[in-house]
Motif scaffolding. Sequence first.
Motif, PDB file in Angstrom:
ATOM      1  N   GLY A  86       0.936  -1.061  -0.140  1.00 20.57           N
ATOM      2  CA  GLY A  86      -0.058  -0.109   0.144  1.00 20.57           C
ATOM      3  C   GLY A  86       0.872   1.076   0.118  1.00 20.57           C
ATOM      4  N   LEU A  87       0.245   2.222   0.292  1.00 21.93           N
ATOM      5  CA  LEU A  87       0.963   3.651  -0.061  1.00 21.93           C
ATOM      6  C   LEU A  87       1.804   3.629   1.217  1.00 21.93           C
ATOM      7  CD1 LEU A  87       1.141   6.032  -1.744  1.00 21.93           C
ATOM      8  CD2 LEU A  87      -0.812   7.155  -0.342  1.00 21.93           C
ATOM      9  N   TRP A  88       1.424   3.349   2.437  1.00 21.86           N
ATOM     10  CA  TRP A  88       2.375   3.460   3.558  1.00 21.86           C
ATOM     11  C   TRP A  88       3.779   2.778   3.415  1.00 21.86           C
ATOM     12  CZ3 TRP A  88       4.081   0.372   7.331  1.00 21.86           C
ATOM     13  CH2 TRP A  88       3.442  -1.194   7.448  1.00 21.86           C
ATOM     14  N   GLN A  89       3.477   1.522   2.626  1.00 21.23           N
ATOM     15  CA  GLN A  89       4.620   0.660   2.465  1.00 21.23           C
ATOM     16  C   GLN A  89       5.655   1.364   1.543  1.00 21.23           C
ATOM     17  OE1 GLN A  89       1.529  -0.350   2.742  1.00 21.23           O
ATOM     18  NE2 GLN A  89       1.310  -2.671   3.170  1.00 21.23           N
ATOM     19  N   VAL A  90       5.215   2.038   0.670  1.00 21.68           N
ATOM     20  CA  VAL A  90       6.060   2.377  -0.229  1.00 21.68           C
ATOM     21  C   VAL A  90       6.692   3.997   0.131  1.00 21.68           C
ATOM     22  CG1 VAL A  90       5.268   1.270  -2.148  1.00 21.68           C
ATOM     23  CG2 VAL A  90       4.382   3.322  -2.006  1.00 21.68           C
ATOM     24  N   SER A  91       6.099   4.408   1.274  1.00 22.47           N
ATOM     25  CA  SER A  91       6.595   5.797   1.697  1.00 22.47           C
ATOM     26  C   SER A  91       7.254   5.601   3.130  1.00 22.47           C
ATOM     27  CB  SER A  91       5.058   6.564   2.058  1.00 22.47           C
ATOM     28  OG  SER A  91       4.560   6.673   0.762  1.00 22.47           O
ATOM     29  N   GLY A  92       7.913   4.864   3.231  1.00 23.58           N
ATOM     30  CA  GLY A  92       8.819   4.888   4.581  1.00 23.58           C
ATOM     31  C   GLY A  92       8.527   3.561   5.395  1.00 23.58           C
ATOM     32  N   ARG A  93       7.300   2.817   5.195  1.00 24.85           N
ATOM     33  CA  ARG A  93       7.284   1.603   6.097  1.00 24.85           C
ATOM     34  C   ARG A  93       7.102   1.912   7.445  1.00 24.85           C
ATOM     35  NH1 ARG A  93      11.019  -3.066   3.187  1.00 24.85           N
ATOM     36  NH2 ARG A  93       9.391  -4.310   4.091  1.00 24.85           N
TER      37      ARG A  93
ATOM     38  N   THR B 259      -1.179   1.027  -9.971  1.00 30.19           N
ATOM     39  CA  THR B 259      -0.061   0.910 -10.782  1.00 30.19           C
ATOM     40  C   THR B 259       1.085   1.431 -10.150  1.00 30.19           C
ATOM     41  OG1 THR B 259      -1.493   0.767 -12.766  1.00 30.19           O
ATOM     42  CG2 THR B 259       0.851   0.911 -13.093  1.00 30.19           C
ATOM     43  N   TYR B 260       0.987   2.742  -9.667  1.00 29.90           N
ATOM     44  CA  TYR B 260       2.242   3.331  -9.063  1.00 29.90           C
ATOM     45  C   TYR B 260       2.455   2.874  -8.063  1.00 29.90           C
ATOM     46  CZ  TYR B 260       4.435   7.104  -6.470  1.00 29.90           C
ATOM     47  OH  TYR B 260       4.976   7.870  -5.513  1.00 29.90           O
ATOM     48  N   ILE B 261       1.839   2.292  -7.064  1.00 30.16           N
ATOM     49  CA  ILE B 261       2.289   1.669  -5.882  1.00 30.16           C
ATOM     50  C   ILE B 261       2.936   0.458  -6.112  1.00 30.16           C
ATOM     51  CG2 ILE B 261       1.439   0.661  -3.730  1.00 30.16           C
ATOM     52  CD1 ILE B 261      -0.890   2.720  -3.632  1.00 30.16           C
ATOM     53  N   LEU B 262       2.290  -0.152  -6.878  1.00 36.62           N
ATOM     54  CA  LEU B 262       3.044  -1.775  -7.398  1.00 36.62           C
ATOM     55  C   LEU B 262       4.313  -1.625  -7.771  1.00 36.62           C
ATOM     56  CD1 LEU B 262       0.010  -3.789  -8.855  1.00 36.62           C
ATOM     57  CD2 LEU B 262       1.257  -4.183  -6.728  1.00 36.62           C
ATOM     58  N   ALA B 263       4.583  -0.524  -8.838  1.00 34.03           N
ATOM     59  CA  ALA B 263       5.738  -0.254  -9.463  1.00 34.03           C
ATOM     60  C   ALA B 263       6.880   0.124  -8.433  1.00 34.03           C
ATOM     61  CB  ALA B 263       5.856   0.884 -10.455  1.00 34.03           C
ATOM     62  N   ARG B 264       6.485   0.716  -7.243  1.00 38.05           N
ATOM     63  CA  ARG B 264       7.510   1.291  -6.223  1.00 38.05           C
ATOM     64  C   ARG B 264       7.760   0.203  -5.171  1.00 38.05           C
ATOM     65  NH1 ARG B 264       6.904   6.969  -3.562  1.00 38.05           N
ATOM     66  NH2 ARG B 264       8.767   6.145  -2.680  1.00 38.05           N
ATOM     67  N   THR B 265       6.748  -0.781  -5.278  1.00 37.55           N
ATOM     68  CA  THR B 265       6.944  -1.918  -4.230  1.00 37.55           C
ATOM     69  C   THR B 265       8.054  -2.615  -4.042  1.00 37.55           C
ATOM     70  OG1 THR B 265       4.424  -2.196  -3.837  1.00 37.55           O
ATOM     71  CG2 THR B 265       5.803  -3.861  -3.126  1.00 37.55           C
ATOM     72  N   ALA B 266       8.640  -3.083  -5.374  1.00 37.48           N
ATOM     73  CA  ALA B 266       9.696  -3.767  -5.694  1.00 37.48           C
ATOM     74  C   ALA B 266      10.831  -3.169  -4.980  1.00 37.48           C
ATOM     75  CB  ALA B 266      10.106  -4.206  -7.218  1.00 37.48           C
ATOM     76  N   GLY B 267      10.889  -1.944  -5.353  1.00 39.93           N
ATOM     77  CA  GLY B 267      12.157  -1.075  -4.797  1.00 39.93           C
ATOM     78  C   GLY B 267      12.136  -0.970  -3.331  1.00 39.93           C
ATOM     79  N   ALA B 268      11.119  -0.611  -2.899  1.00 34.35           N
ATOM     80  CA  ALA B 268      10.846  -0.445  -1.186  1.00 34.35           C
ATOM     81  C   ALA B 268      11.281  -1.830  -0.557  1.00 34.35           C
ATOM     82  CB  ALA B 268       9.293  -0.084  -1.024  1.00 34.35           C
ATOM     83  N   VAL B 269      10.785  -2.968  -1.275  1.00 28.75           N
ATOM     84  CA  VAL B 269      11.149  -4.411  -0.754  1.00 28.75           C
ATOM     85  C   VAL B 269      12.514  -4.514  -0.705  1.00 28.75           C
ATOM     86  CG1 VAL B 269      10.778  -6.717  -0.961  1.00 28.75           C
ATOM     87  CG2 VAL B 269       8.801  -5.381  -0.927  1.00 28.75           C
ATOM     88  N   LEU B 270      13.243  -4.585  -1.789  1.00 28.25           N
ATOM     89  CA  LEU B 270      14.609  -4.763  -2.069  1.00 28.25           C
ATOM     90  C   LEU B 270      15.476  -3.947  -1.205  1.00 28.25           C
ATOM     91  CD1 LEU B 270      14.712  -5.245  -6.132  1.00 28.25           C
ATOM     92  CD2 LEU B 270      14.855  -6.933  -4.057  1.00 28.25           C
TER      93      LEU B 270
ATOM     94  N   ALA C 178      11.781  -1.637   7.504  1.00 26.25           N
ATOM     95  CA  ALA C 178      11.368  -2.940   7.761  1.00 26.25           C
ATOM     96  C   ALA C 178      11.942  -3.547   9.094  1.00 26.25           C
ATOM     97  CB  ALA C 178      11.547  -3.927   6.644  1.00 26.25           C
ATOM     98  N   TYR C 179      11.046  -3.918   9.934  1.00 26.98           N
ATOM     99  CA  TYR C 179      11.688  -4.671  11.311  1.00 26.98           C
ATOM    100  C   TYR C 179      10.521  -5.367  11.933  1.00 26.98           C
ATOM    101  CZ  TYR C 179      10.464  -0.182  13.365  1.00 26.98           C
ATOM    102  OH  TYR C 179       9.644   1.152  13.794  1.00 26.98           O
TER     103      TYR C 179
END
Length: 242
Positions: free
Chosen positions: A193-200, A225-236, A241-242
């Motif tokens: 979601g938006l919070w996950q790609v905005s700093g988690r 689409t925007y959020i999904l595109a940014r998710t991969a970068g946020a996860v990698l 994340a903790y």
Amino acid sequence: RFLRVSVVPDLFQVPSLWVSPRDLQGILVLDIRRNLLDRRMRAAKRLVETLLALALCVAAIPLALAIAAAIKLDSPGPVFFGHERIGQGGRKFRAWKFRTMVVDTEAVLQRHFAEHPESRREWERERKLKDDPRITRTGHLLRRFSLDELPQLWNVLRGEMSLVGPRPVVADEVPKYGEAFELYTRVRPGLTGLWQVSGRNDITYAERIELDSYYIRNWSPWLDTYILARTAGAVLSGKGAY
């Protein structure tokens, strides 16, 4: 005296992306589009997410087997962990994850609070701990790259969650949402979601709620689409994340 003037209307609970100006007999009016009320757009979201979740489930089978083996070798207990969350319409469901904590979580947590009183304040404020003593060695790795959430693809296939949506909350968190909780229950919670790609977890709890509210008010396939595109970068990156 000014070439351009920006006027801020007193409309803070309406979409900000899907608003267009219109002339009504010489008076400026704003047309506000509520995408959540468009059944065709919602049906398209559900269809696309189901197909994507199915494809991801098949592709993730080898990885899931490796994760399951690592969990069993690292600590005693089940591979999966189901936690009750609140979904669309206020209905409760069990969100599935790979287990990342020891089995006797409550006892370990209370012992940690007794030794570190400041951690209790952090827990009450954020519902998370940066240095959580309950997390296993494998769990730290899974959480860093959000691999623990892979089983939630099953929740997506069952229609309990979406690939993209607000963060799924537990009953204890409802008072923190206040008036925003009614808005939250209009949609399915999301795996991302938006919070996950905005700093988690690096953002405050209040900011998470605001981001979830913004997503629901301004939802569209393009925002997903925007959020999904940014998710991969946020996860990698593993940031927050903790």
